[in-house]
Scaffold this motif. Structure first.
Motif, PDB file in Angstrom:
ATOM      1  N   SER A 117       0.932  -1.303   0.084  1.00  0.00           N
ATOM      2  CA  SER A 117      -0.019   0.090  -0.101  1.00  0.00           C
ATOM      3  C   SER A 117       0.743   1.264  -0.080  1.00  0.00           C
ATOM      4  CB  SER A 117      -0.902   0.056   1.267  1.00  0.00           C
ATOM      5  OG  SER A 117      -1.856   0.865   1.268  1.00  0.00           O
ATOM      6  N   ILE A 118       2.025   1.297   0.822  1.00  0.00           N
ATOM      7  CA  ILE A 118       2.895   2.492   0.686  1.00  0.00           C
ATOM      8  C   ILE A 118       3.391   2.654  -0.432  1.00  0.00           C
ATOM      9  CG2 ILE A 118       5.014   3.363   1.733  1.00  0.00           C
ATOM     10  CD1 ILE A 118       4.189   1.831   4.421  1.00  0.00           C
ATOM     11  N   ASP A 119       3.895   1.555  -1.108  1.00  0.00           N
ATOM     12  CA  ASP A 119       4.489   1.625  -2.458  1.00  0.00           C
ATOM     13  C   ASP A 119       3.709   2.203  -3.549  1.00  0.00           C
ATOM     14  OD1 ASP A 119       6.845   0.730  -1.669  1.00  0.00           O
ATOM     15  OD2 ASP A 119       6.699  -1.442  -2.512  1.00  0.00           O
ATOM     16  N   THR A 120       2.357   1.663  -3.483  1.00  0.00           N
ATOM     17  CA  THR A 120       1.389   2.145  -4.672  1.00  0.00           C
ATOM     18  C   THR A 120       0.989   3.719  -4.180  1.00  0.00           C
ATOM     19  OG1 THR A 120       0.195   0.124  -4.389  1.00  0.00           O
ATOM     20  CG2 THR A 120      -1.003   2.002  -5.176  1.00  0.00           C
ATOM     21  N   MET A 121       1.123   4.253  -3.039  1.00  0.00           N
ATOM     22  CA  MET A 121       0.966   5.751  -2.753  1.00  0.00           C
ATOM     23  C   MET A 121       2.221   6.313  -3.463  1.00  0.00           C
ATOM     24  SD  MET A 121      -1.095   5.924   0.880  1.00  0.00           S
ATOM     25  CE  MET A 121      -0.076   5.025   1.821  1.00  0.00           C
ATOM     26  N   LEU A 122       3.400   5.743  -3.117  1.00  0.00           N
ATOM     27  CA  LEU A 122       4.481   6.449  -3.632  1.00  0.00           C
ATOM     28  C   LEU A 122       4.493   6.490  -5.039  1.00  0.00           C
ATOM     29  CD1 LEU A 122       7.504   7.578  -3.080  1.00  0.00           C
ATOM     30  CD2 LEU A 122       8.145   5.265  -3.187  1.00  0.00           C
ATOM     31  N   MET A 123       4.130   5.399  -5.886  1.00  0.00           N
ATOM     32  CA  MET A 123       4.090   5.423  -7.303  1.00  0.00           C
ATOM     33  C   MET A 123       3.114   6.333  -7.756  1.00  0.00           C
ATOM     34  SD  MET A 123       6.427   3.569  -8.145  1.00  0.00           S
ATOM     35  CE  MET A 123       7.483   4.395  -7.067  1.00  0.00           C
ATOM     36  N   GLN A 124       2.243   6.979  -7.060  1.00  0.00           N
ATOM     37  CA  GLN A 124       1.378   7.773  -7.473  1.00  0.00           C
ATOM     38  C   GLN A 124       1.716   9.458  -7.172  1.00  0.00           C
ATOM     39  OE1 GLN A 124      -2.469   6.710  -5.587  1.00  0.00           O
ATOM     40  NE2 GLN A 124      -2.650   4.935  -6.490  1.00  0.00           N
ATOM     41  N   THR A 125       2.936   9.458  -6.811  1.00  0.00           N
ATOM     42  CA  THR A 125       3.662  10.885  -6.775  1.00  0.00           C
ATOM     43  C   THR A 125       4.449  11.172  -7.784  1.00  0.00           C
ATOM     44  OG1 THR A 125       5.507  10.200  -5.337  1.00  0.00           O
ATOM     45  CG2 THR A 125       3.272  10.443  -4.068  1.00  0.00           C
ATOM     46  N   GLU A 126       5.255  12.221  -7.581  1.00  0.00           N
ATOM     47  CA  GLU A 126       6.342  12.622  -8.738  1.00  0.00           C
ATOM     48  C   GLU A 126       7.412  11.714  -8.545  1.00  0.00           C
ATOM     49  OE1 GLU A 126       6.933  16.878  -9.010  1.00  0.00           O
ATOM     50  OE2 GLU A 126       4.825  17.425  -9.192  1.00  0.00           O
ATOM     51  N   ALA A 127       7.565  11.034  -7.517  1.00  0.00           N
ATOM     52  CA  ALA A 127       8.703  10.469  -7.116  1.00  0.00           C
ATOM     53  C   ALA A 127       9.087   9.229  -8.061  1.00  0.00           C
ATOM     54  CB  ALA A 127       8.722   9.810  -5.664  1.00  0.00           C
ATOM     55  N   SER A 128       7.690   8.856  -8.847  1.00  0.00           N
ATOM     56  CA  SER A 128       7.850   7.610  -9.681  1.00  0.00           C
ATOM     57  C   SER A 128       8.159   8.172 -11.230  1.00  0.00           C
ATOM     58  CB  SER A 128       6.299   7.176  -9.797  1.00  0.00           C
ATOM     59  OG  SER A 128       5.462   8.081 -10.541  1.00  0.00           O
TER      60      SER A 128
END
Length: 195
Positions: free
Chosen positions: A42-53
């Protein structure tokens, strides 16, 4: 994301929050690793929805668990934690981290403020001795130092770190005042408030 993962690991290790027996599916302690895996996904999914991805995210190739700033030498980073050990290696470590960073940031702030003041003073001295042509340089130096200091947001960071350190120190004092004995509900509350 990294801090959220770290908080999740400490909840897992203290068996609090979604890792407490009453919160686990069927109350089964064997479900704990699956719950952690789901939380990390879930944390990875949220991260991938940011500019970090949009940038390179190289996989971590270091030791597991990774060495943490100030972590106890005898902490393996995986074993379950009771309240005393949690307070020692998590809360105590974070208080030390915030206090150390605050001192470092304060020195940096003082250095840039001194540079700005010296630039202004040098400009006044240069004007007094008739070297007005150099005043622009000292003004630029002074302005650059203050602008960079504002860019770093040192003031805001120091305030946030001091507030966090005070909050955690208060939790540690509360734990000590309890005689170091917490029931599972109190431990859950301690971990929830500190994470």
């Amino acid at each position: 994301a990294a801090e959220t993962v770290k908080a999740e690991i400490y909840r897992y290790r203290t068996r609090t929050g979604v890792y407490g027996e009453s919160a686990l599916p069927g109350g089964d302690p064997a479900a704990r690793p699956r719950v952690l895996a789901d939380q990390l996904d879930s944390i990875d999914t949220m991260l991938m929805q940011t500019e970090a991805s949009s940038g390179a995210l190289p996989p971590y190739e270091g030791p597991l668990p990774p060495r943490m700033y100030g972590a106890s030498e005898d902490d393996d980073g995986l074993s379950p934690l009771d309240a005393a050990r949690y307070v020692q290696i998590r809360i105590g470590d974070q208080v030390a981290y915030y206090n150390g960073k605050t001192r470092s940031l304060d020195r940096r702030r003082n250095a840039f403020q001194l540079t700005a003041a010296a630039g202004g003073g040098a400009g006044a001295v240069l004007a007094a001795v008739g070297l007005e042509i150099w005043i622009g340089l000292t003004t630029v130096l002074s302005t650059a130092a203050l602008s960079y200091l504002a860019y770093l947001q040192v003031e805001n960071t120091i305030v946030a770190y001091n507030q966090s350190a005070a909050k955690l120190a208060g939790l540690e004092r509360g734990w000590r005042a309890s005689g170091g004995q917490l029931d599972p509900v109190e431990l859950d509350e301690l971990v929830r408030r500190s994470e």
